[in-house]
Design a protein around this motif. Structure first.
Motif, PDB file in Angstrom:
ATOM      1  N   LEU A 132       5.003   3.966   2.284  1.00 41.31           N
ATOM      2  CA  LEU A 132       3.937   4.349   3.205  1.00 41.31           C
ATOM      3  C   LEU A 132       4.514   4.841   4.533  1.00 41.31           C
ATOM      4  O   LEU A 132       4.043   5.836   5.090  1.00 41.31           O
ATOM      5  CB  LEU A 132       2.994   3.165   3.458  1.00 41.31           C
ATOM      6  N   GLN A 133       5.538   4.155   5.029  1.00 39.71           N
ATOM      7  CA  GLN A 133       6.181   4.588   6.275  1.00 39.71           C
ATOM      8  C   GLN A 133       6.743   5.998   6.137  1.00 39.71           C
ATOM      9  O   GLN A 133       6.545   6.843   6.998  1.00 39.71           O
ATOM     10  CB  GLN A 133       7.315   3.632   6.651  1.00 39.71           C
ATOM     11  N   LEU A 134       7.443   6.224   5.029  1.00 35.76           N
ATOM     12  CA  LEU A 134       8.078   7.528   4.807  1.00 35.76           C
ATOM     13  C   LEU A 134       7.044   8.640   4.669  1.00 35.76           C
ATOM     14  O   LEU A 134       7.130   9.679   5.329  1.00 35.76           O
ATOM     15  CB  LEU A 134       8.966   7.477   3.553  1.00 35.76           C
ATOM     16  N   PHE A 135       6.037   8.434   3.816  1.00 41.40           N
ATOM     17  CA  PHE A 135       5.104   9.517   3.501  1.00 41.40           C
ATOM     18  C   PHE A 135       3.990   9.682   4.531  1.00 41.40           C
ATOM     19  O   PHE A 135       3.376  10.745   4.608  1.00 41.40           O
ATOM     20  CB  PHE A 135       4.558   9.359   2.080  1.00 41.40           C
ATOM     21  N   SER A 136       3.735   8.677   5.353  1.00 44.66           N
ATOM     22  CA  SER A 136       2.725   8.812   6.404  1.00 44.66           C
ATOM     23  C   SER A 136       3.160   9.812   7.476  1.00 44.66           C
ATOM     24  O   SER A 136       2.329  10.330   8.212  1.00 44.66           O
ATOM     25  CB  SER A 136       2.435   7.450   7.045  1.00 44.66           C
ATOM     26  N   LYS A 137       4.458  10.074   7.543  1.00 42.30           N
ATOM     27  CA  LYS A 137       4.966  11.069   8.499  1.00 42.30           C
ATOM     28  C   LYS A 137       4.405  12.454   8.198  1.00 42.30           C
ATOM     29  O   LYS A 137       4.322  13.297   9.081  1.00 42.30           O
ATOM     30  CB  LYS A 137       6.499  11.148   8.423  1.00 42.30           C
ATOM     31  N   PHE A 138       4.040  12.693   6.949  1.00 43.61           N
ATOM     32  CA  PHE A 138       3.603  14.024   6.528  1.00 43.61           C
ATOM     33  C   PHE A 138       2.089  14.196   6.564  1.00 43.61           C
ATOM     34  O   PHE A 138       1.590  15.295   6.391  1.00 43.61           O
ATOM     35  CB  PHE A 138       4.129  14.331   5.127  1.00 43.61           C
ATOM     36  N   GLY A 139       1.346  13.104   6.731  1.00 45.68           N
ATOM     37  CA  GLY A 139      -0.109  13.177   6.764  1.00 45.68           C
ATOM     38  C   GLY A 139      -0.729  11.876   6.298  1.00 45.68           C
ATOM     39  O   GLY A 139      -0.035  10.897   6.028  1.00 45.68           O
ATOM     40  N   LYS A 140      -2.060  11.871   6.187  1.00 41.36           N
ATOM     41  CA  LYS A 140      -2.795  10.664   5.803  1.00 41.36           C
ATOM     42  C   LYS A 140      -2.648  10.404   4.307  1.00 41.36           C
ATOM     43  O   LYS A 140      -3.056  11.215   3.484  1.00 41.36           O
ATOM     44  CB  LYS A 140      -4.274  10.815   6.158  1.00 41.36           C
ATOM     45  N   VAL A 141      -2.051   9.252   3.975  1.00 42.83           N
ATOM     46  CA  VAL A 141      -1.908   8.848   2.573  1.00 42.83           C
ATOM     47  C   VAL A 141      -3.211   8.166   2.174  1.00 42.83           C
ATOM     48  O   VAL A 141      -3.599   7.156   2.765  1.00 42.83           O
ATOM     49  CB  VAL A 141      -0.701   7.883   2.390  1.00 42.83           C
ATOM     50  N   SER A 142      -3.895   8.729   1.177  1.00 37.06           N
ATOM     51  CA  SER A 142      -5.174   8.153   0.763  1.00 37.06           C
ATOM     52  C   SER A 142      -5.011   7.113  -0.345  1.00 37.06           C
ATOM     53  O   SER A 142      -5.867   6.252  -0.525  1.00 37.06           O
ATOM     54  CB  SER A 142      -6.138   9.254   0.316  1.00 37.06           C
ATOM     55  N   LYS A 143      -3.885   7.178  -1.085  1.00 39.15           N
ATOM     56  CA  LYS A 143      -3.688   6.233  -2.188  1.00 39.15           C
ATOM     57  C   LYS A 143      -2.206   6.151  -2.520  1.00 39.15           C
ATOM     58  O   LYS A 143      -1.500   7.156  -2.482  1.00 39.15           O
ATOM     59  CB  LYS A 143      -4.468   6.715  -3.409  1.00 39.15           C
ATOM     60  N   LEU A 144      -1.751   4.950  -2.834  1.00 41.66           N
ATOM     61  CA  LEU A 144      -0.366   4.746  -3.247  1.00 41.66           C
ATOM     62  C   LEU A 144      -0.379   3.891  -4.506  1.00 41.66           C
ATOM     63  O   LEU A 144      -0.901   2.787  -4.497  1.00 41.66           O
ATOM     64  CB  LEU A 144       0.436   4.041  -2.145  1.00 41.66           C
ATOM     65  N   ASP A 145       0.129   4.431  -5.588  1.00 38.49           N
ATOM     66  CA  ASP A 145       0.254   3.674  -6.840  1.00 38.49           C
ATOM     67  C   ASP A 145       1.723   3.351  -7.040  1.00 38.49           C
ATOM     68  O   ASP A 145       2.522   4.225  -7.385  1.00 38.49           O
ATOM     69  CB  ASP A 145      -0.255   4.492  -8.040  1.00 38.49           C
ATOM     70  N   TYR A 146       2.071   2.105  -6.790  1.00 42.48           N
ATOM     71  CA  TYR A 146       3.453   1.647  -6.917  1.00 42.48           C
ATOM     72  C   TYR A 146       3.510   0.830  -8.189  1.00 42.48           C
ATOM     73  O   TYR A 146       2.833  -0.181  -8.307  1.00 42.48           O
ATOM     74  CB  TYR A 146       3.817   0.805  -5.695  1.00 42.48           C
ATOM     75  N   LEU A 147       4.293   1.277  -9.173  1.00 42.41           N
ATOM     76  CA  LEU A 147       4.230   0.673 -10.501  1.00 42.41           C
ATOM     77  C   LEU A 147       5.294  -0.388 -10.747  1.00 42.41           C
ATOM     78  O   LEU A 147       6.437  -0.235 -10.346  1.00 42.41           O
ATOM     79  CB  LEU A 147       4.328   1.781 -11.557  1.00 42.41           C
ATOM     80  N   PRO A 186       9.998  -3.572  -9.947  1.00 39.95           N
ATOM     81  CA  PRO A 186       9.521  -2.195  -9.783  1.00 39.95           C
ATOM     82  C   PRO A 186      10.020  -1.287 -10.911  1.00 39.95           C
ATOM     83  O   PRO A 186      11.126  -1.459 -11.412  1.00 39.95           O
ATOM     84  CB  PRO A 186      10.147  -1.743  -8.452  1.00 39.95           C
ATOM     85  N   ARG A 187       9.177  -0.316 -11.287  1.00 43.76           N
ATOM     86  CA  ARG A 187       9.550   0.614 -12.358  1.00 43.76           C
ATOM     87  C   ARG A 187      10.466   1.729 -11.857  1.00 43.76           C
ATOM     88  O   ARG A 187      11.033   2.456 -12.648  1.00 43.76           O
ATOM     89  CB  ARG A 187       8.297   1.236 -12.969  1.00 43.76           C
ATOM     90  N   GLY A 188      10.564   1.889 -10.541  1.00 47.18           N
ATOM     91  CA  GLY A 188      11.448   2.910 -10.004  1.00 47.18           C
ATOM     92  C   GLY A 188      10.750   4.220  -9.689  1.00 47.18           C
ATOM     93  O   GLY A 188      11.389   5.209  -9.385  1.00 47.18           O
ATOM     94  N   TYR A 189       9.423   4.213  -9.779  1.00 44.71           N
ATOM     95  CA  TYR A 189       8.679   5.406  -9.389  1.00 44.71           C
ATOM     96  C   TYR A 189       7.294   5.025  -8.903  1.00 44.71           C
ATOM     97  O   TYR A 189       6.840   3.903  -9.118  1.00 44.71           O
ATOM     98  CB  TYR A 189       8.595   6.431 -10.525  1.00 44.71           C
ATOM     99  N   ALA A 190       6.659   5.953  -8.203  1.00 43.21           N
ATOM    100  CA  ALA A 190       5.331   5.706  -7.649  1.00 43.21           C
ATOM    101  C   ALA A 190       4.579   7.024  -7.561  1.00 43.21           C
ATOM    102  O   ALA A 190       5.167   8.099  -7.766  1.00 43.21           O
ATOM    103  CB  ALA A 190       5.465   5.090  -6.255  1.00 43.21           C
ATOM    104  N   PHE A 191       3.287   6.931  -7.276  1.00 37.90           N
ATOM    105  CA  PHE A 191       2.466   8.110  -7.055  1.00 37.90           C
ATOM    106  C   PHE A 191       1.839   7.985  -5.670  1.00 37.90           C
ATOM    107  O   PHE A 191       1.294   6.940  -5.329  1.00 37.90           O
ATOM    108  CB  PHE A 191       1.373   8.239  -8.124  1.00 37.90           C
ATOM    109  N   VAL A 192       1.964   9.045  -4.876  1.00 39.56           N
ATOM    110  CA  VAL A 192       1.413   9.071  -3.524  1.00 39.56           C
ATOM    111  C   VAL A 192       0.362  10.169  -3.480  1.00 39.56           C
ATOM    112  O   VAL A 192       0.632  11.306  -3.854  1.00 39.56           O
ATOM    113  CB  VAL A 192       2.521   9.355  -2.478  1.00 39.56           C
ATOM    114  N   GLU A 193      -0.833   9.789  -3.026  1.00 39.16           N
ATOM    115  CA  GLU A 193      -1.921  10.764  -2.937  1.00 39.16           C
ATOM    116  C   GLU A 193      -2.275  10.982  -1.471  1.00 39.16           C
ATOM    117  O   GLU A 193      -2.430  10.018  -0.721  1.00 39.16           O
ATOM    118  CB  GLU A 193      -3.133  10.231  -3.706  1.00 39.16           C
TER     119      GLU A 193
END
Length: 140
Positions: free
Chosen positions: A19-34, A45-52
Motif C-alpha cells: 500500500l505504501q509503494l502503490f499509494s504513491k501513484f494514486g488512490k488504491v481502491s483494493k488490494l488482494d494479497y494472497l 504469502p504466495r508471492g504475488y498480489a493484485f492492486v486495483e
C-alpha cells in the motif's frame, strides 16, 4: 485496466508495504494479497498480489514506474491483471500443480470418479445418511 498483478514479491513484503509503494501513484481502491490456503506453506504469502486503482491513469503510472523496481532485493513484476501469468505462484519456483491441458477437459477426474462410485451405495448406507441428515435438521 485499473487492476494490476504484482509478482516476485519477497516473503517479508506485506500488505502495508505494498500500500505504501502503490499509494504513491494514486488512490488504491483494493488490494488482494494472497496466502497459501493449505499444505506446508499454509498461511505464508504466495508471492504475488493484485492492486486495483480508482483511476485508470494511476494504474498506468504504477505499471510504468513499479515494474522491474527493486523491493527487498527482488525485481517486481507488474502487469495488468488480465496479462498475469496463468500459474502466478510458478514465478516463485514453487512446486504447484499445473492446470489441466485443454485436451483433458472432458476426461473424468479422480474426484468425479470417486463421487460416481458412491452412487452404488447400499440401501442401508443411504438409510443411515437420511437418519443423520434428519437429526441434523432437528438440531438447527
Amino acid at each position: 485496466k485499473d487492476r494490476l498483478y504484482v509478482g516476485n514479491l519477497h516473503p517479508t513484503v506485506d500488505e502495508y508495504t505494498l500500500l505504501q509503494l502503490f499509494s504513491k501513484f494514486g488512490k488504491v481502491s483494493k488490494l488482494d494479497y494472497l496466502f497459501h490456503k493449505s499444505g506446508p506453506l499454509k498461511g505464508k504469502p504466495r508471492g504475488y498480489a493484485f492492486v486495483e486503482f480508482a483511476n485508470r491513469d494511476d494504474a498506468e503510472k504504477a505499471l510504468v514506474h513499479a515494474n522491474d523496481k527493486l523491493l527487498r532485493g527482488r525485481k517486481l513484476v507488474v502487469t495488468y491483471a488480465n496479462q498475469a501469468p496463468i500459474d502466478a505462484a510458478g514465478m516463485q519456483g514453487l512446486g504447484t500443480r499445473s492446470r489441466r491441458p485443454v485436451s483433458d477437459v472432458g476426461k473424468p477426474t479422480t474426484l468425479s470418479m470417486l463421487k460416481s462410485a458412491g452412487a452404488g451405495r447400499s440401501d442401508a448406507t443411504d438409510a443411515k445418511i437420511a437418519r443423520m441428515e434428519a437429526k441434523l435438521r432437528q438440531l438447527e
